[in-house]
Design a protein around this motif. Structure first.
Motif, PDB file in Angstrom:
ATOM      1  N   MET A 117       8.758  -0.243  11.341  1.00 17.26           N
ATOM      2  CA  MET A 117       8.097   0.723  10.337  1.00 17.26           C
ATOM      3  C   MET A 117       8.231   0.524   9.119  1.00 17.26           C
ATOM      4  SD  MET A 117       8.897   4.890  11.268  1.00 17.26           S
ATOM      5  CE  MET A 117       8.984   4.668  13.038  1.00 17.26           C
ATOM      6  N   LYS A 118       7.446   0.936   8.134  1.00 22.97           N
ATOM      7  CA  LYS A 118       7.372   0.897   6.817  1.00 22.97           C
ATOM      8  C   LYS A 118       6.623   1.843   5.849  1.00 22.97           C
ATOM      9  CE  LYS A 118       3.812  -2.548   6.139  1.00 22.97           C
ATOM     10  NZ  LYS A 118       3.445  -3.761   5.784  1.00 22.97           N
ATOM     11  N   VAL A 119       7.103   2.043   4.818  1.00 21.52           N
ATOM     12  CA  VAL A 119       6.344   3.175   3.757  1.00 21.52           C
ATOM     13  C   VAL A 119       5.154   2.589   3.508  1.00 21.52           C
ATOM     14  CG1 VAL A 119       6.319   4.592   1.773  1.00 21.52           C
ATOM     15  CG2 VAL A 119       8.424   4.286   3.398  1.00 21.52           C
ATOM     16  N   THR A 120       3.865   3.099   3.379  1.00 22.26           N
ATOM     17  CA  THR A 120       2.827   2.446   2.592  1.00 22.26           C
ATOM     18  C   THR A 120       2.270   3.353   1.800  1.00 22.26           C
ATOM     19  OG1 THR A 120       1.499   3.431   4.671  1.00 22.26           O
ATOM     20  CG2 THR A 120       2.066   0.788   4.604  1.00 22.26           C
ATOM     21  N   THR A 161      -5.580   6.669  -4.503  1.00 24.02           N
ATOM     22  CA  THR A 161      -4.212   6.159  -4.584  1.00 24.02           C
ATOM     23  C   THR A 161      -3.832   5.092  -5.797  1.00 24.02           C
ATOM     24  OG1 THR A 161      -4.809   4.253  -3.080  1.00 24.02           O
ATOM     25  CG2 THR A 161      -4.182   6.287  -2.081  1.00 24.02           C
ATOM     26  N   LEU A 162      -2.615   4.974  -6.108  1.00 21.38           N
ATOM     27  CA  LEU A 162      -2.287   4.197  -7.047  1.00 21.38           C
ATOM     28  C   LEU A 162      -1.052   3.369  -6.734  1.00 21.38           C
ATOM     29  CD1 LEU A 162      -1.506   7.102  -9.826  1.00 21.38           C
ATOM     30  CD2 LEU A 162      -3.701   6.012  -9.316  1.00 21.38           C
ATOM     31  N   VAL A 163      -0.947   2.230  -7.200  1.00 19.56           N
ATOM     32  CA  VAL A 163       0.131   1.355  -7.199  1.00 19.56           C
ATOM     33  C   VAL A 163       0.825   0.818  -8.477  1.00 19.56           C
ATOM     34  CG1 VAL A 163      -0.836   0.532  -4.942  1.00 19.56           C
ATOM     35  CG2 VAL A 163      -1.357  -0.874  -7.294  1.00 19.56           C
ATOM     36  N   PRO A 173       3.840   0.113  -1.621  1.00 17.33           N
ATOM     37  CA  PRO A 173       3.734   1.581  -1.263  1.00 17.33           C
ATOM     38  C   PRO A 173       2.628   2.000  -2.435  1.00 17.33           C
ATOM     39  CG  PRO A 173       6.037   1.088  -1.190  1.00 17.33           C
ATOM     40  CD  PRO A 173       5.230  -0.113  -1.930  1.00 17.33           C
ATOM     41  N   GLU A 174       1.630   2.811  -1.813  1.00 11.79           N
ATOM     42  CA  GLU A 174       0.629   3.536  -2.559  1.00 11.79           C
ATOM     43  C   GLU A 174       1.179   4.977  -2.745  1.00 11.79           C
ATOM     44  OE1 GLU A 174      -3.169   2.964  -1.093  1.00 11.79           O
ATOM     45  OE2 GLU A 174      -2.562   1.190  -0.205  1.00 11.79           O
ATOM     46  N   ILE A 175       0.879   5.593  -3.861  1.00  9.80           N
ATOM     47  CA  ILE A 175       0.840   6.944  -4.508  1.00  9.80           C
ATOM     48  C   ILE A 175      -0.307   7.521  -4.260  1.00  9.80           C
ATOM     49  CG2 ILE A 175       1.385   8.432  -6.013  1.00  9.80           C
ATOM     50  CD1 ILE A 175       3.369   6.466  -7.630  1.00  9.80           C
TER      51      ILE A 175
END
Length: 131
Positions: free
Chosen positions: A1-4, A42-44, A52-54
């Protein structure tokens, strides 16, 4: 699992986009129209463009509990999220010159230095430097 993707609630996506790109230096990654005039926006980070994207999430405009939560955090002075920086003082100086308003100036707290600013979209955001 990872934060995207991580969401930050904003009341005005266009205003948030301008603040997060022009002041904070994030890069727009995705901008897709959704129903009701909303966008999947989304932003990076410039330093981690594949990281990860905001998501600039318009939830407070359409979901009252989100607005209540956002208002409560802002009123209590609690940051919604935090961003790591290499040097809090230099980032504070840079952002202050751009007109960003801080509620907490750079402050050492144990093994970290922190500062808190208003993102103009309903949130306090904390920047952190690990000492």
């Amino acid at each position: 699992m990872k934060v995207t993707v991580i969401s930050i609630p904003v009341r005005d996506q266009e205003k948030a986009l301008k603040f997060y790109t022009e002041k904070l230096g994030f890069i727009k990654k995705l901008d897709m129209p959704l129903e009701g005039g909303n966008r999947w926006l989304t932003l990076v980070s410039q330093e981690a463009q594949e990281g990860p994207e905001i998501l600039l999430e318009p939830a407070p405009n359409h979901f009252e509990p989100s607005k209540v939560y956002q208002d409560a955090l802002l009123a209590a002075g609690i940051p919604y999220t935090q961003f790591d920086v290499d040097n809090v003082q230099s980032e504070y100086d840079r952002l202050t010159k751009l007109g960003v308003e801080f509620s907490m100036k750079p402050t050492e707290m144990g093994t970290a230095k922190v500062a808190v600013f208003n993102d103009t979209c309903g949130n306090n955001i904390q920047i952190v430097e690990i000492l």
